[in-house]
Design an enzyme around this catalytic site. Structure first.
Site, mmCIF file in Angstrom:
data_model
loop_
_atom_site.group_PDB
_atom_site.id
_atom_site.type_symbol
_atom_site.label_atom_id
_atom_site.label_comp_id
_atom_site.label_asym_id
_atom_site.label_seq_id
_atom_site.Cartn_x
_atom_site.Cartn_y
_atom_site.Cartn_z
ATOM 1 N N GLY A 174 47.676 25.244 33.931
ATOM 2 C CA GLY A 174 47.411 25.883 32.634
ATOM 3 C C GLY A 174 46.395 27.008 32.746
ATOM 4 O O GLY A 174 45.561 27.205 31.869
ATOM 5 N N LYS A 210 41.706 49.930 28.845
ATOM 6 C CA LYS A 210 41.456 50.338 30.241
ATOM 7 C C LYS A 210 42.317 51.548 30.577
ATOM 8 O O LYS A 210 43.546 51.455 30.588
ATOM 9 C CB LYS A 210 41.784 49.170 31.180
ATOM 10 C CG LYS A 210 41.616 49.543 32.646
ATOM 11 C CD LYS A 210 41.942 48.395 33.572
ATOM 12 C CE LYS A 210 42.017 48.885 35.006
ATOM 13 N NZ LYS A 210 42.499 47.860 35.929
HETATM 14 C C1 LIG Z 1 37.790 37.176 42.644
HETATM 15 C C2 LIG Z 1 39.059 37.350 41.871
HETATM 16 C C3 LIG Z 1 39.131 38.356 40.914
HETATM 17 C C4 LIG Z 1 40.331 38.566 40.206
HETATM 18 N N1 LIG Z 1 40.427 39.617 39.320
HETATM 19 C C5 LIG Z 1 41.625 39.903 38.767
HETATM 20 C C6 LIG Z 1 41.795 41.016 37.891
HETATM 21 O O1 LIG Z 1 40.855 41.729 37.555
HETATM 22 N N2 LIG Z 1 43.042 41.257 37.420
HETATM 23 C C7 LIG Z 1 44.107 40.485 37.734
HETATM 24 O O2 LIG Z 1 45.229 40.792 37.324
HETATM 25 N N3 LIG Z 1 43.951 39.377 38.493
HETATM 26 C C8 LIG Z 1 42.758 39.074 39.016
HETATM 27 N N4 LIG Z 1 42.625 37.962 39.795
HETATM 28 C C9 LIG Z 1 43.738 37.021 39.908
HETATM 29 C C10 LIG Z 1 43.802 36.160 38.646
HETATM 30 O O3 LIG Z 1 42.569 35.488 38.454
HETATM 31 C C11 LIG Z 1 44.950 35.149 38.736
HETATM 32 O O4 LIG Z 1 46.126 35.805 39.118
HETATM 33 C C12 LIG Z 1 45.196 34.482 37.416
HETATM 34 O O5 LIG Z 1 44.017 33.962 36.873
HETATM 35 C C13 LIG Z 1 46.222 33.381 37.552
HETATM 36 O O6 LIG Z 1 45.692 32.233 38.162
HETATM 37 P P1 LIG Z 1 46.617 30.959 38.197
HETATM 38 O O7 LIG Z 1 46.974 30.598 36.801
HETATM 39 O O8 LIG Z 1 47.703 31.201 39.173
HETATM 40 O O9 LIG Z 1 45.690 29.814 38.842
HETATM 41 P P2 LIG Z 1 44.436 28.985 38.230
HETATM 42 O O10 LIG Z 1 43.683 29.741 37.209
HETATM 43 O O11 LIG Z 1 43.682 28.495 39.428
HETATM 44 O O12 LIG Z 1 45.114 27.747 37.498
HETATM 45 C C14 LIG Z 1 45.603 26.630 38.209
HETATM 46 C C15 LIG Z 1 45.990 25.533 37.233
HETATM 47 O O13 LIG Z 1 46.647 24.513 37.959
HETATM 48 C C16 LIG Z 1 46.163 23.267 37.540
HETATM 49 N N5 LIG Z 1 46.284 22.286 38.624
HETATM 50 C C17 LIG Z 1 45.989 22.477 39.919
HETATM 51 N N6 LIG Z 1 46.199 21.328 40.603
HETATM 52 C C18 LIG Z 1 46.644 20.415 39.705
HETATM 53 C C19 LIG Z 1 47.024 19.057 39.785
HETATM 54 N N7 LIG Z 1 46.957 18.365 40.933
HETATM 55 N N8 LIG Z 1 47.419 18.439 38.651
HETATM 56 C C20 LIG Z 1 47.488 19.092 37.477
HETATM 57 N N9 LIG Z 1 47.142 20.391 37.351
HETATM 58 C C21 LIG Z 1 46.715 21.023 38.445
HETATM 59 C C22 LIG Z 1 44.713 23.502 37.169
HETATM 60 O O14 LIG Z 1 44.221 22.504 36.268
HETATM 61 C C23 LIG Z 1 44.832 24.869 36.493
HETATM 62 O O15 LIG Z 1 45.170 24.689 35.137
HETATM 63 C C24 LIG Z 1 41.431 37.714 40.464
HETATM 64 C C25 LIG Z 1 41.324 36.675 41.389
HETATM 65 C C26 LIG Z 1 40.159 36.497 42.096
HETATM 66 C C27 LIG Z 1 40.076 35.391 43.107
#
Ligand SMILES: Cc1cc2nc3c(=O)[nH]c(=O)nc-3n(C[C@H](O)[C@H](O)[C@H](O)COP(=O)(O)OP(=O)(O)OC[C@H]3O[C@@H](n4cnc5c(N)ncnc54)[C@H](O)[C@@H]3O)c2cc1C
Length: 504
Positions: free
Chosen positions: A14, A79
């Site tokens: 999420g 932006k």
């Molecule tokens: C330093 C940094 C800066 C960034 N800056 C930018 C930016 O400026 N612009 C941009 O476009 N992108 C940026 N990004 C990338 C961006 O943050 C991500 O692409 C975006 O937030 C999506 O993350 P996600 O949802 O894939 O993962 P996450 O936010 O890590 O979410 C993972 C989810 O999986 C769930 N989960 C994991 N394991 C389990 C389990 N075993 N059981 C149940 N649930 C589980 C967690 O609870 C969580 O809800 C940046 C990334 C980094 C590292």
């Protein structure tokens, strides 16, 4: 005829990726198809990802979001691009604006004519004079471009900078209002079909199980299903992109409210500054092979222009991509599919691409491998084109003040990028390897900004009388300057149209 339609989609995670995926699926498939999103109360989201590309507007439009409501509820700002400081060499400052450098002349890109003009004068005129977005950004101005009757002064586009947590929450409310269900629980086990290997159900720590037909892995870096269960493999690009760490910290908002992200190169990486309505997001992306975490933290805190609102948060990552993002009935979207550091804010754009492609290739319950192969082909190409564009920022440095920059200047780069750089250096031509990724003006902004001066320009540019060319560029520059001068201040524009409430 659909014989075997997907009846239940399970989204794992999420964060931004999970809710960005749930929202359009709930809009388009909600009803006959059950959508369940599982997120863990114990495993947090990454909590960064606040700057976007202009393509986010297509995504928001698809959801028919109310523009002002979205801005207010996510504390967003506009932006117009990215300001680069100390990239290329210390003291360097240039802008990668969203838009072009004036209309084509006789069907050829304007920068060739600018190159010809530049050769005829003692001092190179600043290319940014012909970028509407850069000019507005420099002056902290903002106004929506008019789509109805496009003029040269409307030749720019924009993305948003927003609070990542608020954006995910906004989309969660949107998706749940359209029937998506949220399950809180930590996944501890995964069931697979004994013959096909398809994922059939998730087992939660509290004993519940969640079955489904299609599983979308948005579990972040851990890639719970795509890697943990299906072992898709990961292609590591650290050889070309040495940064592997980040520290993120918010600070108090300062005036003026700038309509752009800033990236300042440091000794072993770079620092981002992302202005939002209620605060400024900051972070230091660096390689811990070239500096210590303590030093990186100090560099970050020393550079803040407002009071720190929290302790810096440490993150580690491995730049690269999953070898296959779609395997059997699991599709990885977001960080589970790969990560290229945030220098051009591309991760959310990659999430948009993955969602759009998945919807376009929507499978039956048998998830034909041909669909997966096509999805993986497109995603590989997009990741690789972004990888190359980001490497370019490092490789073209003339900095030799630290071991890190000497490493970047000397590192090997993919052949695809070497070709792009050499073509531009020799002829001023830009070749675009993925038409749906960064376009010609973005390459020109970065290559010129980093100090690459092409040996030649397009011979067609000699077809115009030089005095006429001077006149053309002078009047275009004045038109852009006057238009920017007439625009409202970015902060004032937001206050008038979408002022966000002060956080409690
Ligand atoms: C330093 C940094 C800066 C960034 N800056 C930018 C930016 O400026 N612009 C941009 O476009 N992108 C940026 N990004 C990338 C961006 O943050 C991500 O692409 C975006 O937030 C999506 O993350 P996600 O949802 O894939 O993962 P996450 O936010 O890590 O979410 C993972 C989810 O999986 C769930 N989960 C994991 N394991 C389990 C389990 N075993 N059981 C149940 N649930 C589980 C967690 O609870 C969580 O809800 C940046 C990334 C980094 C590292």
């Amino acid at each position: 005829m659909q014989l075997n339609p997907i009846r239940k989609i399970v989204i794992v995670g999420g964060g931004t990726a999970g809710w960005m995926t749930a929202a359009p699926l709930a809009l388009q498939l909600g009803g006959p198809c059950e959508i369940v999103l599982v997120e863990s109360p114990d495993i947090g989201t990454i909590g960064v990802g606040e700057a976007t590309l202009p393509t986010i507007r297509y995504y928001n439009d698809l959801l028919q979001l109310d523009h002002a409501d979205f801005i207010r509820k996510t504390q967003a700002t506009f932006k117009l691009g990215i300001e680069f400081k100390d990239w290329g060499h210390i003291g360097n400052r240039f802008f990668h604006g969203f838009g072009d450098f004036g209309p084509p002349i006789n069907g050829r890109p304007a920068h060739h004519y600018w190159l010809r003009l530049a050769r005829s004068v003692a001092r190179m005129p600043d290319l940014e004079n012909w970028s509407m977005a850069s000019r507005m950004a420099r002056e902290n101005k903002f106004m929506m471009p008019t789509d109805a009757q496009p003029r040269i002064t409307d030749a720019f586009t924009f993305g948003y900078q927003f609070d990542a947590g608020l954006y995910a929450a906004y989309l969660r409310d949107y998706a749940m209002a359209r029937g998506a269900k949220r399950v809180e629980g930590t996944i501890t086990g995964v069931d697979q079909h004994p013959e096909t290997g398809f994922v059939t159900a998730l087992r939660l720590a509290d004993g519940r199980t969640i079955d489904g037909d299609l599983f979308i892995d948005c579990s972040g870096f851990r890639g719970l299903l795509i890697e943990g269960t299906l072992k898709a493999g990961y292609e590591d690009w650290s050889e070309h992109l040495p940064c592997n760490s980040a520290l993120a910290v918010p600070c108090a908002r300062v005036e003026p409210l700038t309509p752009y992200t800033r990236s300042t190169a440091k000794g072993s990486g770079w620092i981002w500054r992302i202005p939002l309505q209620h605060r400024t997001g900051n972070g230091h992306v660096y390689s811990n092979a070239f500096t210590t975490d303590d030093q990186a933290r100090q560099d970050l805190l020393d550079g803040l222009d407002g009071k720190a609102l929290d302790e810096p948060r440490q993150l580690r990552f491995v730049t690269g991509r999953r070898k296959k993002s779609w395997v059997k009935n699991v599709v990885a979207i977001g960080l589970s599919g790969g990560f290229v550091e945030p220098l051009e804010s591309t991760s959310i754009g990659l999430i948009e691409t993955a969602i759009a492609k998945l919807v376009e290739l929507w499978p039956d319950r048998d998830c034909r491998p041909e669909l997966a192969a096509e999805f993986n082909r497109v995603m590989s190409s997009r990741y690789e084109s972004i990888r190359d564009f980001i490497i370019l920022h490092y490789k073209l440095t003339k900095r030799d003040d630290t071991e890190f920059w000497r490493h970047c200047a000397n590192m090997t780069i993919p052949d695809s990028l070497a070709h792009q750089i050499e073509l531009f250096r020799a002829t001023g031509r830009v070749t675009i390897l993925d038409r749906d990724s960064f376009a010609e003006p973005s390459f020109v902004a970065m290559l010129v900004g980093l100090g690459v001066v092409p040996e030649r320009y397009d011979p067609f540019a000699d077809g115009i009388d030089l005095r006429q060319l001077h006149g053309h560029f002078a009047s275009l520059r004045d038109l852009i300057a006057q238009a920017a001068a007439r625009m409202p201040d970015h902060g004032a524009y937001l206050d008038r149209n979408a002022k966000a409430p002060k956080p409690a």
